[in-house]
Scaffold this active site. Sequence first.
Site, PDB file in Angstrom:
ATOM      1  N   ASP A  48       0.842  -1.192   0.000  1.00 34.76           N
ATOM      2  CA  ASP A  48       0.000   0.000   0.000  1.00 34.76           C
ATOM      3  C   ASP A  48       0.880   1.247   0.000  1.00 34.76           C
ATOM      4  OD1 ASP A  48      -2.137   1.703   0.206  1.00 34.76           O
ATOM      5  OD2 ASP A  48      -2.953   0.849   2.041  1.00 34.76           O
ATOM      6  N   ASP A  49       0.765   2.071  -1.031  1.00 34.60           N
ATOM      7  CA  ASP A  49       1.505   3.349  -1.119  1.00 34.60           C
ATOM      8  C   ASP A  49       3.015   3.165  -1.299  1.00 34.60           C
ATOM      9  OD1 ASP A  49      -0.913   4.566  -0.609  1.00 34.60           O
ATOM     10  OD2 ASP A  49      -0.261   5.677   1.158  1.00 34.60           O
ATOM     11  N   CYS A  84      -5.783   4.792  -3.769  1.00 34.46           N
ATOM     12  CA  CYS A  84      -5.972   3.406  -3.309  1.00 34.46           C
ATOM     13  C   CYS A  84      -7.178   2.705  -3.922  1.00 34.46           C
ATOM     14  CB  CYS A  84      -6.086   3.384  -1.788  1.00 34.46           C
ATOM     15  SG  CYS A  84      -4.630   3.994  -0.912  1.00 34.46           S
ATOM     16  N   ASP A 317      -0.080  -0.641  -5.019  1.00 31.09           N
ATOM     17  CA  ASP A 317      -1.270  -0.083  -5.670  1.00 31.09           C
ATOM     18  C   ASP A 317      -0.973   1.224  -6.405  1.00 31.09           C
ATOM     19  OD1 ASP A 317      -0.940   1.322  -3.291  1.00 31.09           O
ATOM     20  OD2 ASP A 317      -2.985   1.009  -2.563  1.00 31.09           O
TER      21      ASP A 317
END
Length: 511
Positions: A48-49, A84, A317
């Site tokens: 994530d990120d 996201c 993502d």
Amino acid sequence: MSALSMGGSLSGGTLLCFLTVCLLAMGPVVEAGRGRRERHNILLILTDDQDLVLGGMTPMKKTQVLIGQSGASFANAFAVTPLCCPSRSSILTGCYPHNHLVRNNSLDGNCSSQDWQKFQEPFTFPVYLQKQGYQTFYAGKYLNQYGDPKVGGVQHIPMGWNYWLGLVGNSKYYNYTLSANGREEKHGEHYEEDYLTDLLTNRSLEFLQKNSHLPFLMVLATPASHSPWTAAPHYKSAYSTIKAPRTGSFNVHGKDKHWLVRQAKTPMSNTSIEFLDNAYRERWQTLLSVDDMVAAVLGQLKSLGLLSSTYVFYTSDHGYHVGQFSLPIDKRQLYEFDIRVPLLVRGPGIKPNQTRLEPILNIDLGPTFLDIAGINVSQTHMDGQSFLPLLMNKTCNSSWRSDFLVEYTGEGSGGRDPTCPSLGPGVSHCFPDCVCEDAFNNTYACVRTLSPINLQYCEFADTEAFVEVYNMTSDPHQLLNIAKTVDPSLLEQMNQRLIKFQACSGASCRS
């Protein structure tokens, strides 16, 4: 001009390439005497990120050895939208945002909404693989609004998953709620029992132990490296001297960019830079547990005799920024630091130590999984294309895409921010110094082309019809917007290409 306001003879080598592509398009080769080819396992590890441009893969030492050096690393992997929920929706459906219609991280923006569950979840990649006999396992963050009581709560298990361990809401490391096959499972703040990255690792090892005799699809979606950047106790002192990189566009004023970027304050204050440095360091600390996850899961696959028959994908993502163009921390922007992602793949038939330069999109993951399972991607609604032939060196580079679409719908607040009343309505994600990361008219669409020219062309849906154009060869940090100096015929050509992309669906997105 804005596209957003509008909805000879073949040489021997070329002929060989053409025939190869045609044969591949006919579908998978069937094993003689068996009627079907061996079905390989699929593992996707989704962070994530996690950026690529700013050194986000530096902490991943084991991952780079176990996946990258044992397979292929893609130097030009991109998310088609830098946020996201829309990006994860693109991964799941294989579609651009204008086709899956997820605009932002809110229910009103179609994130895990009832419409998403009714019209999009039935066409996500796990549904197709489950029908092919795959045991499917999902653990971790799904979509930001997953688990909201207004859309089914934890009882809702997205279609296609046999084993479901979905995080309710956005990324956390402690004090979170999971849906364990539709049953609420609450967690506290004890490292051994609750630290989410490690819990996902342990549950995945249990799944593998019980289901090693069946072809499986496993997705592990970690909270790292998303805020609140809570490291495991034994990693809290790691990288104690590291700072955000001061290169490229760091602390540089975006003087010729969209107004949202121009409003950032340059130079940044010392307190802002200290905050950025802490965030950068803590992001890396959280990723160390993901690196451990990769080692543990691949170790389990090897001990069970499954590693040689499993395709392993590692990606994020979208990217991230930490002080670039004096924007504090976030994603959502059109620049390389927010849209480039890491992508490493290993598996049967993939030669080790490859570095591939073809542009791969996150909408290509689903089609590739289907291709591995022997499913004809052309029979689906997916906009992406399988890059399995590239992994197998069974297609010519010239037959692959050279450009693609990046699109984003800005998100803003209907009222004024009480701490920054001078900004007026329409902005969001504002920091104490009144620098905002998003706004309603931070809505844009871009054509990113890598050949024959390395260029990015973007149009904004705002009252200015603002355009940004970058020569990515001479200006890789996107410091100089050449929209006012470039040949107008090129602008017209890129505008027409953008219009076609924004109207594309399925096969027309690949042509």
